[in-house]
Design a protein around this motif. Sequence first.
Motif, PDB file in Angstrom:
ATOM      1  N   ALA A 140       0.823  -1.211   0.000  1.00  0.00           N
ATOM      2  CA  ALA A 140       0.000   0.000   0.000  1.00  0.00           C
ATOM      3  C   ALA A 140       0.856   1.259   0.000  1.00  0.00           C
ATOM      4  O   ALA A 140       1.857   1.347   0.721  1.00  0.00           O
ATOM      5  N   LEU A 141       0.453   2.207  -0.816  1.00  0.00           N
ATOM      6  CA  LEU A 141       1.005   3.560  -0.786  1.00  0.00           C
ATOM      7  C   LEU A 141      -0.150   4.496  -0.454  1.00  0.00           C
ATOM      8  O   LEU A 141      -0.987   4.798  -1.308  1.00  0.00           O
ATOM      9  N   LEU A 142      -0.214   4.923   0.809  1.00  0.00           N
ATOM     10  CA  LEU A 142      -1.267   5.835   1.240  1.00  0.00           C
ATOM     11  C   LEU A 142      -0.716   7.218   1.563  1.00  0.00           C
ATOM     12  O   LEU A 142      -1.417   8.215   1.423  1.00  0.00           O
ATOM     13  N   ASP A 143       0.528   7.269   2.007  1.00  0.00           N
ATOM     14  CA  ASP A 143       1.157   8.545   2.352  1.00  0.00           C
ATOM     15  C   ASP A 143       2.650   8.424   2.095  1.00  0.00           C
ATOM     16  O   ASP A 143       3.378   7.809   2.873  1.00  0.00           O
ATOM     17  N   ALA A 144       3.108   9.009   0.998  1.00  0.00           N
ATOM     18  CA  ALA A 144       4.520   8.891   0.620  1.00  0.00           C
ATOM     19  C   ALA A 144       5.440   9.579   1.621  1.00  0.00           C
ATOM     20  O   ALA A 144       6.646   9.301   1.639  1.00  0.00           O
ATOM     21  N   LYS A 145       4.895  10.470   2.454  1.00  0.00           N
ATOM     22  CA  LYS A 145       5.729  11.192   3.414  1.00  0.00           C
ATOM     23  C   LYS A 145       5.919  10.431   4.723  1.00  0.00           C
ATOM     24  O   LYS A 145       6.622  10.910   5.618  1.00  0.00           O
ATOM     25  N   ALA A 146       5.294   9.265   4.843  1.00  0.00           N
ATOM     26  CA  ALA A 146       5.385   8.502   6.086  1.00  0.00           C
ATOM     27  C   ALA A 146       6.707   7.736   6.145  1.00  0.00           C
ATOM     28  O   ALA A 146       6.740   6.506   6.207  1.00  0.00           O
ATOM     29  N   MET A 178      10.318  11.658  -6.301  1.00  0.00           N
ATOM     30  CA  MET A 178      11.172  10.589  -5.796  1.00  0.00           C
ATOM     31  C   MET A 178      10.576   9.969  -4.540  1.00  0.00           C
ATOM     32  O   MET A 178      10.705   8.765  -4.301  1.00  0.00           O
ATOM     33  N   GLY A 179       9.899  10.793  -3.726  1.00  0.00           N
ATOM     34  CA  GLY A 179       9.209  10.244  -2.570  1.00  0.00           C
ATOM     35  C   GLY A 179       8.100   9.279  -2.976  1.00  0.00           C
ATOM     36  O   GLY A 179       7.890   8.245  -2.334  1.00  0.00           O
ATOM     37  N   GLN A 180       7.395   9.611  -4.062  1.00  0.00           N
ATOM     38  CA  GLN A 180       6.361   8.712  -4.571  1.00  0.00           C
ATOM     39  C   GLN A 180       6.973   7.387  -5.033  1.00  0.00           C
ATOM     40  O   GLN A 180       6.422   6.315  -4.782  1.00  0.00           O
ATOM     41  N   GLY A 204       7.681   5.293  -2.068  1.00  0.00           N
ATOM     42  CA  GLY A 204       6.459   4.705  -1.533  1.00  0.00           C
ATOM     43  C   GLY A 204       5.987   3.515  -2.349  1.00  0.00           C
ATOM     44  O   GLY A 204       5.527   2.506  -1.805  1.00  0.00           O
ATOM     45  N   ILE A 205       6.125   3.604  -3.659  1.00  0.00           N
ATOM     46  CA  ILE A 205       5.753   2.482  -4.529  1.00  0.00           C
ATOM     47  C   ILE A 205       6.715   1.319  -4.324  1.00  0.00           C
ATOM     48  O   ILE A 205       6.301   0.152  -4.305  1.00  0.00           O
ATOM     49  N   ALA A 206       7.997   1.635  -4.158  1.00  0.00           N
ATOM     50  CA  ALA A 206       8.993   0.579  -3.894  1.00  0.00           C
ATOM     51  C   ALA A 206       8.642  -0.186  -2.618  1.00  0.00           C
ATOM     52  O   ALA A 206       8.725  -1.420  -2.565  1.00  0.00           O
ATOM     53  N   ALA A 207       8.228   0.539  -1.583  1.00  0.00           N
ATOM     54  CA  ALA A 207       7.846  -0.108  -0.328  1.00  0.00           C
ATOM     55  C   ALA A 207       6.611  -0.983  -0.517  1.00  0.00           C
ATOM     56  O   ALA A 207       6.508  -2.072   0.050  1.00  0.00           O
ATOM     57  N   ASN A 255       1.263  11.475  -8.273  1.00  0.00           N
ATOM     58  CA  ASN A 255       1.400  12.825  -7.734  1.00  0.00           C
ATOM     59  C   ASN A 255       2.874  13.238  -7.712  1.00  0.00           C
ATOM     60  O   ASN A 255       3.690  12.611  -7.059  1.00  0.00           O
ATOM     61  N   GLY A 256       3.209  14.308  -8.432  1.00  0.00           N
ATOM     62  CA  GLY A 256       4.578  14.796  -8.441  1.00  0.00           C
ATOM     63  C   GLY A 256       5.487  14.155  -9.459  1.00  0.00           C
ATOM     64  O   GLY A 256       6.651  14.553  -9.588  1.00  0.00           O
ATOM     65  N   LEU A 257       5.000  13.174 -10.201  1.00  0.00           N
ATOM     66  CA  LEU A 257       5.835  12.501 -11.196  1.00  0.00           C
ATOM     67  C   LEU A 257       5.825  13.257 -12.516  1.00  0.00           C
ATOM     68  O   LEU A 257       4.824  13.870 -12.892  1.00  0.00           O
ATOM     69  N   ASP A 258       6.940  13.182 -13.245  1.00  0.00           N
ATOM     70  CA  ASP A 258       7.007  13.777 -14.575  1.00  0.00           C
ATOM     71  C   ASP A 258       6.301  12.839 -15.565  1.00  0.00           C
ATOM     72  O   ASP A 258       5.890  11.733 -15.197  1.00  0.00           O
ATOM     73  N   PRO A 259       6.112  13.264 -16.824  1.00  0.00           N
ATOM     74  CA  PRO A 259       5.385  12.418 -17.785  1.00  0.00           C
ATOM     75  C   PRO A 259       5.962  11.016 -17.928  1.00  0.00           C
ATOM     76  O   PRO A 259       5.204  10.047 -18.073  1.00  0.00           O
ATOM     77  N   ASP A 260       7.267  10.886 -17.875  1.00  0.00           N
ATOM     78  CA  ASP A 260       7.874   9.561 -17.962  1.00  0.00           C
ATOM     79  C   ASP A 260       7.484   8.712 -16.758  1.00  0.00           C
ATOM     80  O   ASP A 260       7.199   7.515 -16.883  1.00  0.00           O
ATOM     81  N   GLY A 261       7.455   9.332 -15.582  1.00  0.00           N
ATOM     82  CA  GLY A 261       7.059   8.617 -14.379  1.00  0.00           C
ATOM     83  C   GLY A 261       5.593   8.219 -14.394  1.00  0.00           C
ATOM     84  O   GLY A 261       5.228   7.134 -13.938  1.00  0.00           O
ATOM     85  N   VAL A 262       4.736   9.107 -14.933  1.00  0.00           N
ATOM     86  CA  VAL A 262       3.313   8.792 -15.043  1.00  0.00           C
ATOM     87  C   VAL A 262       3.111   7.578 -15.943  1.00  0.00           C
ATOM     88  O   VAL A 262       2.335   6.665 -15.630  1.00  0.00           O
ATOM     89  N   LEU A 263       3.816   7.570 -17.074  1.00  0.00           N
ATOM     90  CA  LEU A 263       3.730   6.431 -17.994  1.00  0.00           C
ATOM     91  C   LEU A 263       4.219   5.157 -17.323  1.00  0.00           C
ATOM     92  O   LEU A 263       3.632   4.082 -17.495  1.00  0.00           O
ATOM     93  N   TRP A 264       5.274   5.268 -16.532  1.00  0.00           N
ATOM     94  CA  TRP A 264       5.816   4.100 -15.832  1.00  0.00           C
ATOM     95  C   TRP A 264       4.798   3.524 -14.852  1.00  0.00           C
ATOM     96  O   TRP A 264       4.604   2.306 -14.795  1.00  0.00           O
TER      97      TRP A 264
END
Length: 325
Positions: free
Chosen positions: A77-83, A132-134, A137-140, A156-165
């Motif tokens: 789960a990724l609910l809060d990337a700042k946690a 990068m925080g996002q 969170g996805i890695a976790a 949230n906060g990702l560039d177009p390449d990250g959104v596509l990923w």
Amino acid sequence: MIEARSLTKRYGTKTAVDGVTFTVRPGKVTGFLGPNGAGKSTTMRMIVGLDRPTEGLVTVNGRPYAEHRSPLLEVGALLDAKAVHIGRSAHSHLRALAATHSIPRTRVNEVIEMTGLASVANKRVGGFSLGMGQRLGIAAALLGDPQTLILDEPVNGLDPDGVLWVRQLARGLAAEGKTVLLSSHLMSEMALTADHIIVLGRGRIIADAPVAELVGSTTETLVRVRTPHVEHLQVALAAQGATVANNEPFLLDVTGTPIERIGELAASAGVVLHELRTITGSLEEAYLSLTRDDVEYQTDAAVGFDPRLIASSAPVTRTSQEEQR
């Protein structure tokens, strides 16, 4: 699989989630949508045991989250990337999580590579950008290679390449037979990623259907016709009871008549066509139509704000400004 049955959460007199029942099935990306305050975050927190339901039950892979002996191996789960402890490096954070479930170091390295964190893995998380925080969170969430994945606003906060990923990741995991629940406010991205949509409004489910069915049942399909003989075709269409809008020169938007019939009418009338295509509604249009009466925090635009009122307002004089102070 995620199954919720009569799931309810109250905070004092406030009912955040009101008797929702739904199933998130494996092999599909399920989009979880709703206006701010609709109860999405509360529902996701109940799924992973961070909030206890007032009534009802929600299970993941057949059990409540708290009853899984190794939850990271069942649900990511990724609910809060700042946690995350900002003094730790990304690598240390993932190693600490892995240690709680005896996940090998090789898996930590795998998810670091998978999420594009290799170049910053040994840097402190406190210096990470939002994107990068996002990724961390996805890695976790991926660390335990779980059967079920829950991602709240992952792009949230990702560039177009990250959104596509993220889009490719979600669809790839679903193709492997995993359960993917994805929450986002980006309707265009959700339309490209999700197979099925669940919409919440004021704590209740207002839609639960495949994307195509949801769009088809809540938006209007029209046929766009471009022709230099607009008048001739318009007369033929009107005789068939079609509704025709002529908003641009040489262009007709037709509803109420199938595209095949329009082509036949044009041919019989000797009308040359330069364009003939069906235009379907969008997920964004469907979503706005569904949630129009369930938006708790409306902007001026949502309640019919007229910008002309600004122009007609009397200017604020220096005296009135001083009086306001």
